[in-house]
Enzyme design. Structure first.
Site, PDB file in Angstrom:
ATOM      1  N   VAL A  34       6.379   3.655 -15.355  1.00  0.00           N
ATOM      2  CA  VAL A  34       5.267   4.472 -14.861  1.00  0.00           C
ATOM      3  C   VAL A  34       5.761   5.851 -14.403  1.00  0.00           C
ATOM      4  O   VAL A  34       6.697   5.953 -13.608  1.00  0.00           O
ATOM      5  CB  VAL A  34       4.551   3.757 -13.688  1.00  0.00           C
ATOM      6  CG1 VAL A  34       3.316   4.543 -13.264  1.00  0.00           C
ATOM      7  CG2 VAL A  34       4.166   2.333 -14.070  1.00  0.00           C
TER       8      VAL A  34
ATOM      9  N   ALA B 227       2.451  -5.535  -4.266  1.00  0.00           N
ATOM     10  CA  ALA B 227       3.752  -5.557  -3.566  1.00  0.00           C
ATOM     11  C   ALA B 227       4.759  -6.439  -4.288  1.00  0.00           C
ATOM     12  O   ALA B 227       4.459  -7.568  -4.664  1.00  0.00           O
ATOM     13  CB  ALA B 227       3.560  -6.064  -2.140  1.00  0.00           C
TER      14      ALA B 227
ATOM     15  N   ALA C 233       0.811  -1.232   0.000  1.00  0.00           N
ATOM     16  CA  ALA C 233       0.000   0.000   0.000  1.00  0.00           C
ATOM     17  C   ALA C 233       0.840   1.277   0.000  1.00  0.00           C
ATOM     18  O   ALA C 233       0.418   2.300  -0.522  1.00  0.00           O
ATOM     19  CB  ALA C 233      -0.929   0.000   1.214  1.00  0.00           C
TER      20      ALA C 233
ATOM     21  N   ASP D  98       4.254  -9.233   5.498  1.00  0.00           N
ATOM     22  CA  ASP D  98       5.508  -9.354   4.754  1.00  0.00           C
ATOM     23  C   ASP D  98       5.334 -10.467   3.730  1.00  0.00           C
ATOM     24  O   ASP D  98       4.802 -11.532   4.059  1.00  0.00           O
ATOM     25  CB  ASP D  98       6.630  -9.699   5.754  1.00  0.00           C
ATOM     26  CG  ASP D  98       8.001  -9.581   5.118  1.00  0.00           C
ATOM     27  OD1 ASP D  98       8.171  -9.993   3.951  1.00  0.00           O
ATOM     28  OD2 ASP D  98       8.916  -9.085   5.802  1.00  0.00           O
TER      29      ASP D  98
ATOM     30  N   GLY E 108       3.407   1.864  -1.652  1.00  0.00           N
ATOM     31  CA  GLY E 108       4.099   2.034  -2.929  1.00  0.00           C
ATOM     32  C   GLY E 108       3.521   3.163  -3.777  1.00  0.00           C
ATOM     33  O   GLY E 108       2.391   3.617  -3.587  1.00  0.00           O
TER      34      GLY E 108
ATOM     35  N   SER F 133      10.742   4.417 -10.410  1.00  0.00           N
ATOM     36  CA  SER F 133      10.592   5.136 -11.683  1.00  0.00           C
ATOM     37  C   SER F 133      10.743   6.643 -11.479  1.00  0.00           C
ATOM     38  O   SER F 133      11.318   7.339 -12.314  1.00  0.00           O
ATOM     39  CB  SER F 133       9.269   4.783 -12.383  1.00  0.00           C
ATOM     40  OG  SER F 133       8.184   4.796 -11.511  1.00  0.00           O
TER      41      SER F 133
ATOM     42  N   LYS G  33       9.446 -10.626 -12.069  1.00  0.00           N
ATOM     43  CA  LYS G  33       8.078 -10.298 -12.494  1.00  0.00           C
ATOM     44  C   LYS G  33       7.529 -11.387 -13.428  1.00  0.00           C
ATOM     45  O   LYS G  33       6.337 -11.720 -13.370  1.00  0.00           O
ATOM     46  CB  LYS G  33       8.037  -8.933 -13.201  1.00  0.00           C
ATOM     47  CG  LYS G  33       8.421  -7.756 -12.321  1.00  0.00           C
ATOM     48  CD  LYS G  33       7.607  -7.643 -11.055  1.00  0.00           C
ATOM     49  CE  LYS G  33       6.181  -7.184 -11.267  1.00  0.00           C
ATOM     50  NZ  LYS G  33       5.438  -7.065  -9.981  1.00  0.00           N
TER      51      LYS G  33
HETATM   52  P1  NAP Z   1       7.288   0.811  -4.891  1.00  0.00           P
HETATM   53  O1  NAP Z   1       6.923   2.229  -4.717  1.00  0.00           O
HETATM   54  O2  NAP Z   1       8.682   0.387  -4.580  1.00  0.00           O
HETATM   55  O3  NAP Z   1       6.262  -0.072  -4.084  1.00  0.00           O
HETATM   56  C1  NAP Z   1       6.426  -1.449  -3.901  1.00  0.00           C
HETATM   57  C2  NAP Z   1       5.872  -1.820  -2.540  1.00  0.00           C
HETATM   58  O4  NAP Z   1       6.066  -3.230  -2.372  1.00  0.00           O
HETATM   59  C3  NAP Z   1       6.617  -1.133  -1.417  1.00  0.00           C
HETATM   60  O5  NAP Z   1       5.901  -0.009  -0.954  1.00  0.00           O
HETATM   61  C4  NAP Z   1       6.769  -2.203  -0.337  1.00  0.00           C
HETATM   62  O6  NAP Z   1       5.951  -1.899   0.781  1.00  0.00           O
HETATM   63  C5  NAP Z   1       6.230  -3.460  -1.003  1.00  0.00           C
HETATM   64  N1  NAP Z   1       7.207  -4.559  -0.799  1.00  0.00           N
HETATM   65  C6  NAP Z   1       8.415  -4.700  -1.327  1.00  0.00           C
HETATM   66  N2  NAP Z   1       8.999  -5.810  -0.835  1.00  0.00           N
HETATM   67  C7  NAP Z   1       8.116  -6.348   0.033  1.00  0.00           C
HETATM   68  C8  NAP Z   1       8.114  -7.490   0.872  1.00  0.00           C
HETATM   69  N3  NAP Z   1       9.177  -8.315   0.967  1.00  0.00           N
HETATM   70  N4  NAP Z   1       7.000  -7.744   1.620  1.00  0.00           N
HETATM   71  C9  NAP Z   1       5.930  -6.911   1.577  1.00  0.00           C
HETATM   72  N5  NAP Z   1       5.885  -5.813   0.801  1.00  0.00           N
HETATM   73  C10 NAP Z   1       6.972  -5.546   0.052  1.00  0.00           C
HETATM   74  O7  NAP Z   1       7.044   0.337  -6.396  1.00  0.00           O
HETATM   75  P2  NAP Z   1       5.943   0.746  -7.473  1.00  0.00           P
HETATM   76  O8  NAP Z   1       6.657   1.465  -8.544  1.00  0.00           O
HETATM   77  O9  NAP Z   1       4.741   1.343  -6.841  1.00  0.00           O
HETATM   78  O10 NAP Z   1       5.581  -0.704  -8.020  1.00  0.00           O
HETATM   79  C11 NAP Z   1       4.439  -1.418  -7.549  1.00  0.00           C
HETATM   80  C12 NAP Z   1       4.254  -2.623  -8.427  1.00  0.00           C
HETATM   81  O11 NAP Z   1       4.186  -2.221  -9.802  1.00  0.00           O
HETATM   82  C13 NAP Z   1       5.394  -3.638  -8.355  1.00  0.00           C
HETATM   83  O12 NAP Z   1       4.830  -4.924  -8.452  1.00  0.00           O
HETATM   84  C14 NAP Z   1       6.232  -3.320  -9.605  1.00  0.00           C
HETATM   85  O13 NAP Z   1       6.953  -4.447 -10.036  1.00  0.00           O
HETATM   86  C15 NAP Z   1       5.126  -2.930 -10.575  1.00  0.00           C
HETATM   87  N6  NAP Z   1       5.551  -2.094 -11.693  1.00  0.00           N
HETATM   88  C16 NAP Z   1       6.083  -0.851 -11.477  1.00  0.00           C
HETATM   89  C17 NAP Z   1       6.440  -0.055 -12.573  1.00  0.00           C
HETATM   90  C18 NAP Z   1       7.015   1.334 -12.418  1.00  0.00           C
HETATM   91  O14 NAP Z   1       7.546   1.896 -13.393  1.00  0.00           O
HETATM   92  N7  NAP Z   1       6.913   1.953 -11.246  1.00  0.00           N
HETATM   93  C19 NAP Z   1       6.300  -0.567 -13.895  1.00  0.00           C
HETATM   94  C20 NAP Z   1       5.746  -1.840 -14.058  1.00  0.00           C
HETATM   95  C21 NAP Z   1       5.360  -2.587 -12.955  1.00  0.00           C
HETATM   96  P3  NAP Z   1       6.542  -1.785   2.299  1.00  0.00           P
HETATM   97  O15 NAP Z   1       7.977  -1.359   2.197  1.00  0.00           O
HETATM   98  O16 NAP Z   1       5.672  -0.754   2.941  1.00  0.00           O
HETATM   99  O17 NAP Z   1       6.379  -3.127   2.893  1.00  0.00           O
END
Ligand code: NAP
Length: 339
Positions: A190, A86, A10, A65, A12, A202, A162
């Site tokens: 994104v 996540a 959440a 987690d 993220g 990103s 992924k």
């Molecule tokens: P983000 O801001 O890094 O958010 C990812 C979240 O995942 C973090 O807030 C973290 O929450 C949680 N997380 C990471 N490792 C974890 C673990 N071991 N256990 C529980 N939670 C965990 O990344 P985002 O850019 O929003 O990406 C979100 C999703 O979109 C991901 O699946 C990513 O692969 C996908 N995605 C992102 C992009 C992009 O360009 N941003 C593009 C394509 C796909 P906590 O630290 O609070 O636990």
């Protein structure tokens, strides 16, 4: 119909935009994080952007987690829809691929098993275009039939994570008698203003460009999309029958770093992104020493374009022009003096 939705990750960048939309549409949201003390930070980030601030009463944070069993069953009580975002998204590749692959794959299966045990039949999974575009042969335009080859030479641990996580999810719903409806969202890179000051990888890329940390730009680019479109895609995928059992690439256009830098310069004149483009041979050399550069070396000079017709037809979404998303991100970072 108002739903109770559990959104993993959440805190993220993407998840916050999803939660905002869910609350605006009258849904109840359970947001997961590894650190429940971030509840106050989440509320502070969401409150100013909600259509009605009182909708925060329908939000709560729980601690979970991806690598631990504790808490999943109780978190899912009363929930009817799972949005699983996540997953680790590091800016540079870890030495050990398992550091990202395990939370991605085991975490997805843990979330799906907990959802199955709780009788949750509706699941939306955030995958990525990196689970689509790293095929063994280069394609001019990628679509949802394309799958990244996990054996591909030079595949990044993140792309592997992924791909294997999405594969595991499809396999889970097809082989287990779950009766689950799975929709997958495959965003490209994104962009767009974050909610709150803790933004993901990103946005850090744009921040790094704006600081001019790198003296030259690699001949590298991204297939891009807007964070609002990505969030909206998740929310629409929960309900639309056309989205069930399908992947959805979210894509507007391919942008070279040089073009992104030029949009940044126009939007935020105080930013100092590099102007010169580095020869590929130089980047290969730098990549030997710098893990953040190493990850992009196999992509130098490559254009990645995707077919977004499913996003437009099944989800009814016309992509926002990502040049606007880049400009918005640059202005946001400047206003907050983050860059
Ligand atoms: P983000 O801001 O890094 O958010 C990812 C979240 O995942 C973090 O807030 C973290 O929450 C949680 N997380 C990471 N490792 C974890 C673990 N071991 N256990 C529980 N939670 C965990 O990344 P985002 O850019 O929003 O990406 C979100 C999703 O979109 C991901 O699946 C990513 O692969 C996908 N995605 C992102 C992009 C992009 O360009 N941003 C593009 C394509 C796909 P906590 O630290 O609070 O636990």
């Amino acid at each position: 119909m108002s739903r109770t939705v559990l959104v993993t990750g959440a805190t993220g960048y993407i998840a916050r935009h999803i939660i905002r939309r869910l609350l605006d549409r009258g849904h109840t949201v359970v947001g997961t994080t590894r650190d429940a003390s971030r509840d106050a930070e989440m509320r502070a980030a969401l409150e100013p952007v909600l259509a009605d601030r009182s909708s925060l009463e329908r939000y709560r944070t729980v601690s979970l987690d991806l690598l631990r069993y504790n808490g999943w069953d109780s978190a899912m009580e009363g929930v009817d829809t799972l949005i699983h975002t996540a997953s680790p998204f590091p800016i540079s590749s870890p030495k050990n691929a398992d550091d990202v692959v395990r939370p991605a794959v085991d975490g997805t299966l843990r979330a799906l098993r907990a959802a199955q045990a709780a009788g949750i039949a509706n699941v939306v999974l955030t995958s990525s275009s990196v689970a689509v575009t790293e095929t063994s042969d280069h394609q001019d335009i990628y679509d949802e039939t394309c799958w990244t080859d996990p054996q591909k030479t030079g595949l990044s641990p993140y792309a592997l994570s992924k791909t294997l996580a999405e594969r595991a999810a499809w396999e889970f719903v097809s082989t287990e008698a779950t009766g689950m409806r799975l929709s997958v969202i495959n965003p490209t890179f994104v962009l767009g203003a974050p909610l709150g000051s803790d933004f993901g990888t990103s946005i850090k890329v744009i921040e790094r460009l704006m600081r001019g940390t790198d003296p030259m730009l690699p001949r590298f680019g991204f297939a891009c999309c807007d964070v609002g479109d990505v969030a909206e895609a998740h929310v629409r995928a929960m309900d639309r029958s056309e989205a069930a059992g399908r992947r959805h690439i979210i894509y507007d256009r391919f942008m070279w770093l040089e073009e992104i830098a030029s949009v940044i310069r126009d939007a935020a004149p105080s930013a100092r992104p590099a102007r010169r483009v580095a020869p590929d041979v130089l980047m290969r050399l730098v990549g030997v020493f710098d893990p953040a550069v190493r990850g992009i070396v196999p992509q130098l000079g490559k254009i990645t374009r995707a077919d977004n017709s499913r996003m437009r037809e099944a989800l009814g979404l016309e992509p926002r022009d990502t040049r606007e998303s880049v400009a918005e991100t640059a202005r946001w970072l400047t206003d907050r003096k983050a860059a």
